[in-house]
Every structure is written in C-alpha cells, then in structure tokens.
Design a protein around this motif. Structure first.
Motif, PDB file in Angstrom:
ATOM      1  N   ARG A  21      17.792 -14.609  73.059  1.00 40.97           N
ATOM      2  CA  ARG A  21      18.181 -13.236  73.400  1.00 40.97           C
ATOM      3  C   ARG A  21      16.991 -12.343  73.735  1.00 40.97           C
ATOM      4  O   ARG A  21      17.061 -11.516  74.652  1.00 40.97           O
ATOM      5  CB  ARG A  21      18.955 -12.604  72.230  1.00 40.97           C
ATOM      6  CG  ARG A  21      20.308 -13.226  71.961  1.00 40.97           C
ATOM      7  CD  ARG A  21      21.078 -12.424  70.923  1.00 40.97           C
ATOM      8  NE  ARG A  21      20.380 -12.364  69.643  1.00 40.97           N
ATOM      9  CZ  ARG A  21      20.518 -13.260  68.663  1.00 40.97           C
ATOM     10  NH1 ARG A  21      21.313 -14.305  68.824  1.00 40.97           N
ATOM     11  NH2 ARG A  21      19.856 -13.121  67.525  1.00 40.97           N
ATOM     12  N   ASP A  22      15.891 -12.504  73.000  1.00 45.81           N
ATOM     13  CA  ASP A  22      14.797 -11.543  73.095  1.00 45.81           C
ATOM     14  C   ASP A  22      13.627 -11.978  73.971  1.00 45.81           C
ATOM     15  O   ASP A  22      12.927 -11.129  74.538  1.00 45.81           O
ATOM     16  CB  ASP A  22      14.248 -11.224  71.700  1.00 45.81           C
ATOM     17  CG  ASP A  22      15.297 -10.620  70.778  1.00 45.81           C
ATOM     18  OD1 ASP A  22      16.348 -10.200  71.289  1.00 45.81           O
ATOM     19  OD2 ASP A  22      15.057 -10.586  69.559  1.00 45.81           O
TER      20      ASP A  22
ATOM     21  N   GLN B  90       8.066 -17.351  68.292  1.00 42.11           N
ATOM     22  CA  GLN B  90       6.821 -16.595  68.293  1.00 42.11           C
ATOM     23  C   GLN B  90       6.934 -15.334  69.155  1.00 42.11           C
ATOM     24  O   GLN B  90       7.842 -15.210  69.981  1.00 42.11           O
ATOM     25  CB  GLN B  90       5.688 -17.479  68.800  1.00 42.11           C
ATOM     26  CG  GLN B  90       5.447 -18.726  67.972  1.00 42.11           C
ATOM     27  CD  GLN B  90       4.960 -18.424  66.576  1.00 42.11           C
ATOM     28  OE1 GLN B  90       4.378 -17.363  66.331  1.00 42.11           O
ATOM     29  NE2 GLN B  90       5.192 -19.326  65.642  1.00 42.11           N
ATOM     30  N   PRO B  91       6.007 -14.393  68.995  1.00 43.45           N
ATOM     31  CA  PRO B  91       6.009 -13.193  69.831  1.00 43.45           C
ATOM     32  C   PRO B  91       5.883 -13.546  71.311  1.00 43.45           C
ATOM     33  O   PRO B  91       5.332 -14.592  71.665  1.00 43.45           O
ATOM     34  CB  PRO B  91       4.767 -12.427  69.340  1.00 43.45           C
ATOM     35  CG  PRO B  91       4.549 -12.923  67.953  1.00 43.45           C
ATOM     36  CD  PRO B  91       4.948 -14.369  67.972  1.00 43.45           C
TER      37      PRO B  91
ATOM     38  N   GLU C  23      13.293 -13.276  57.715  1.00 46.86           N
ATOM     39  CA  GLU C  23      13.764 -12.611  58.920  1.00 46.86           C
ATOM     40  C   GLU C  23      12.844 -11.453  59.288  1.00 46.86           C
ATOM     41  O   GLU C  23      12.718 -11.093  60.444  1.00 46.86           O
ATOM     42  CB  GLU C  23      15.186 -12.061  58.716  1.00 46.86           C
ATOM     43  CG  GLU C  23      16.265 -13.109  58.668  1.00 46.86           C
ATOM     44  CD  GLU C  23      16.685 -13.583  60.049  1.00 46.86           C
ATOM     45  OE1 GLU C  23      16.110 -13.096  61.041  1.00 46.86           O
ATOM     46  OE2 GLU C  23      17.570 -14.442  60.122  1.00 46.86           O
ATOM     47  N   GLU C  24      12.175 -10.860  58.281  1.00 51.21           N
ATOM     48  CA  GLU C  24      11.320  -9.722  58.546  1.00 51.21           C
ATOM     49  C   GLU C  24      10.052 -10.120  59.276  1.00 51.21           C
ATOM     50  O   GLU C  24       9.389  -9.297  59.878  1.00 51.21           O
ATOM     51  CB  GLU C  24      10.964  -9.035  57.219  1.00 51.21           C
ATOM     52  CG  GLU C  24      12.186  -8.477  56.490  1.00 51.21           C
ATOM     53  CD  GLU C  24      11.804  -7.908  55.152  1.00 51.21           C
ATOM     54  OE1 GLU C  24      10.598  -7.915  54.824  1.00 51.21           O
ATOM     55  OE2 GLU C  24      12.687  -7.440  54.426  1.00 51.21           O
ATOM     56  N   SER C  25       9.685 -11.396  59.203  1.00 55.05           N
ATOM     57  CA  SER C  25       8.465 -11.855  59.852  1.00 55.05           C
ATOM     58  C   SER C  25       8.705 -13.209  60.503  1.00 55.05           C
ATOM     59  O   SER C  25       8.294 -14.234  59.994  1.00 55.05           O
ATOM     60  CB  SER C  25       7.336 -11.978  58.809  1.00 55.05           C
ATOM     61  OG  SER C  25       6.136 -12.385  59.417  1.00 55.05           O
TER      62      SER C  25
ATOM     63  N   PHE D 256       3.911 -16.994  74.194  1.00 51.55           N
ATOM     64  CA  PHE D 256       4.436 -17.765  75.315  1.00 51.55           C
ATOM     65  C   PHE D 256       3.785 -17.349  76.626  1.00 51.55           C
ATOM     66  O   PHE D 256       3.444 -18.199  77.462  1.00 51.55           O
ATOM     67  CB  PHE D 256       5.955 -17.606  75.389  1.00 51.55           C
ATOM     68  CG  PHE D 256       6.679 -18.260  74.244  1.00 51.55           C
ATOM     69  CD1 PHE D 256       6.942 -19.620  74.253  1.00 51.55           C
ATOM     70  CD2 PHE D 256       7.063 -17.516  73.138  1.00 51.55           C
ATOM     71  CE1 PHE D 256       7.597 -20.229  73.194  1.00 51.55           C
ATOM     72  CE2 PHE D 256       7.719 -18.116  72.067  1.00 51.55           C
ATOM     73  CZ  PHE D 256       7.985 -19.480  72.097  1.00 51.55           C
ATOM     74  N   ASP D 257       3.596 -16.034  76.808  1.00 53.39           N
ATOM     75  CA  ASP D 257       2.954 -15.554  78.033  1.00 53.39           C
ATOM     76  C   ASP D 257       1.574 -16.193  78.201  1.00 53.39           C
ATOM     77  O   ASP D 257       1.228 -16.682  79.282  1.00 53.39           O
ATOM     78  CB  ASP D 257       2.793 -14.030  77.995  1.00 53.39           C
ATOM     79  CG  ASP D 257       4.105 -13.289  78.157  1.00 53.39           C
ATOM     80  OD1 ASP D 257       5.092 -13.911  78.592  1.00 53.39           O
ATOM     81  OD2 ASP D 257       4.146 -12.077  77.844  1.00 53.39           O
TER      82      ASP D 257
END
Length: 250
Positions: A101-102, A226-227, A44-46, A231-232
């Motif tokens: 959510r994020d 992924q961050p 969960e941390e990464s 996706f951007d």
C-alpha cells in the motif's frame, strides 16, 4: 561424463546461493509472526527494525533468480528492465500489506513506468492454510490477467482480517475484475496452482528466508518493509551498475 560435470556445476551454484543468502536469512524480518498480537503491536511502531543497508553485498547467484518471463502474469515491468525486484510475500502478512500500500505504488510510478524496474512476485505462504489459499487464489487470478488487481484487493486495509476462505476468495476475485469466477475457483484448487505456489515457496526457503516480506534487488537481499529510501537507493545503485561501461547519464 558431461552429466557429472553439469551436476557438479549445479551443486556449486546451489552452494553459492545458500552461502550468499545467509545475509537474507540473518536479517530475516520476524515481526509478522501470527497469533502474537502483543509482540506484533509493539513492533508496528517501528516496522524497519531490521537493518537493510543498501551497501550490503550483491550476489550474482541471487540475481540469476530473476525469471524475466514476458508472459509472467505475476510480474510487472519490462522483461529486459535493468533492475529486477523479486518479492517473496504472504497475503496474511501485515508488513507485506504495508509495503503493497505505501511503498510499491511509488516504486511503480518512479521506476517501473520509465522502464528501469521490473517487479516479480513470488508466493511465500508461511502463516498456514489461509496463506496457502490466498496464494493459490492470487495465482488463479493471474491466469485471467488480474493478479495485480487481486493483489491490491487482498492487501487493502482490513482485508486479511476477513480471512481467505473459498467464498472470500470469490469476493476478492470479483473485486479484482476476474471475469470467470467459476474458472477462477477451479484454477485455485488445481494441481497447477499448488505446484506454482510450492515452486515459489521452495525458492524462498532455499534462500534462507524465514519471514515476509523478503526481497532481492538484482541480487541484493533486503528484508522487511523498509523505508522507501532503502528501496530507492538499492534500485538506483543497481540501475547505475547495470549501465554499459562508458554509458552516460540520462
């Protein structure tokens, strides 16, 4: 004779998809396995343990999986949007919830609302009976135009811990604003719901996906929550590639 040619063509396309999708299978995100709290907590941390280089290959065979059905209640965005993000996800998956959510709300604001992106959901229940029930419930909510509201309720913090039994699904349906909860329950238990979920599930397995969430962006595989920038970049590169030759920037 034409039938044999078509059959050979279909087999060739299927083989091409399977080969191209090795990237998706190889990069499969496995941090969401159920009933393993110690390993999940550690990861969960990464949440971006698996690399999803936006420069990785784009496969035309995978891009063809975009359905672009304007009446699809499990999709949002223009049917003719230049970029289609297909998401294979499970409502019991913690990282699917994290993405919902994020990350997803920002993608909607930045790309769906301006017509660049279309998001197509695929039910990919892999964590047992509860996952299957949630998937059918989501499909049923979609029959009354409330899929994305159900999606938000099911992915709210703490929601998956309550399970997705029959009574819980009704609660989520009410929270999502489904008008006819009786019809919702009938639809969720129907053969049509089972077939729709199975179709999505088999599509994901056919790609080599073994965990959730898994994505395709115009045929480019991305695995895991992924961050945002992954996706951007994938969406912006796909939009640029989709522009007609010689077209200028906006």
């Amino acid at each position: 004779m034409p039938k044999n040619n078509n059959k050979k063509k279909n087999i060739a396309i299927g083989a091409g998809v399977a080969l191209a999708a090795l990237l998706l299978g190889a990069a499969s995100y496995s941090a969401t396995k159920p009933d393993e709290p110690s390993s999940v907590t550690a990861k969960e941390e990464s949440p971006a343990d698996v690399s999803a280089d936006p420069q990785a290959g784009v496969y035309p065979e995978l891009a063809k999986l975009a359905r672009r059905d304007a009446k699809d209640p499990l999709a949002q965005g223009r049917a003719d949007a230049p970029v289609v993000l297909i998401e294979y996800a499970d409502f019991k998956c913690g990282y699917c919830g994290k993405f919902a959510r994020d990350t997803e709300p920002d993608l909607v604001k930045k790309y769906v609302e301006d017509g660049t992106l279309r998001i197509e959901w695929r039910n990919f229940p892999i964590f047992g009976a509860d996952s299957e029930s949630a998937a059918r419930g989501a499909w049923a909510a979609g029959q009354q135009g409330r899929f994305w509201q159900f999606h938000a309720a099911a992915y709210a913090d703490g929601s998956k811990e309550k399970g997705f039994g029959g009574d819980r699904l009704k609660e989520l349906a009410k929270e999502a604003g489904v008008k006819d909860v009786g019809r919702f329950s009938d639809d969720a238990g129907s053969a049509e719901a089972k077939a729709a979920v199975k179709k999505d599930q088999e599509e994901a397995y056919g790609l080599g996906a073994t965990s959730t969430p898994s994505f395709l962006v115009n045929g480019r595989p991305i695995s895991g929550a992924q961050p945002d920038e992954v996706f951007d970049q994938a969406i912006e590169q796909a939009a640029k590639a989709a522009k007609p030759s010689g077209a200028g920037d906006k």
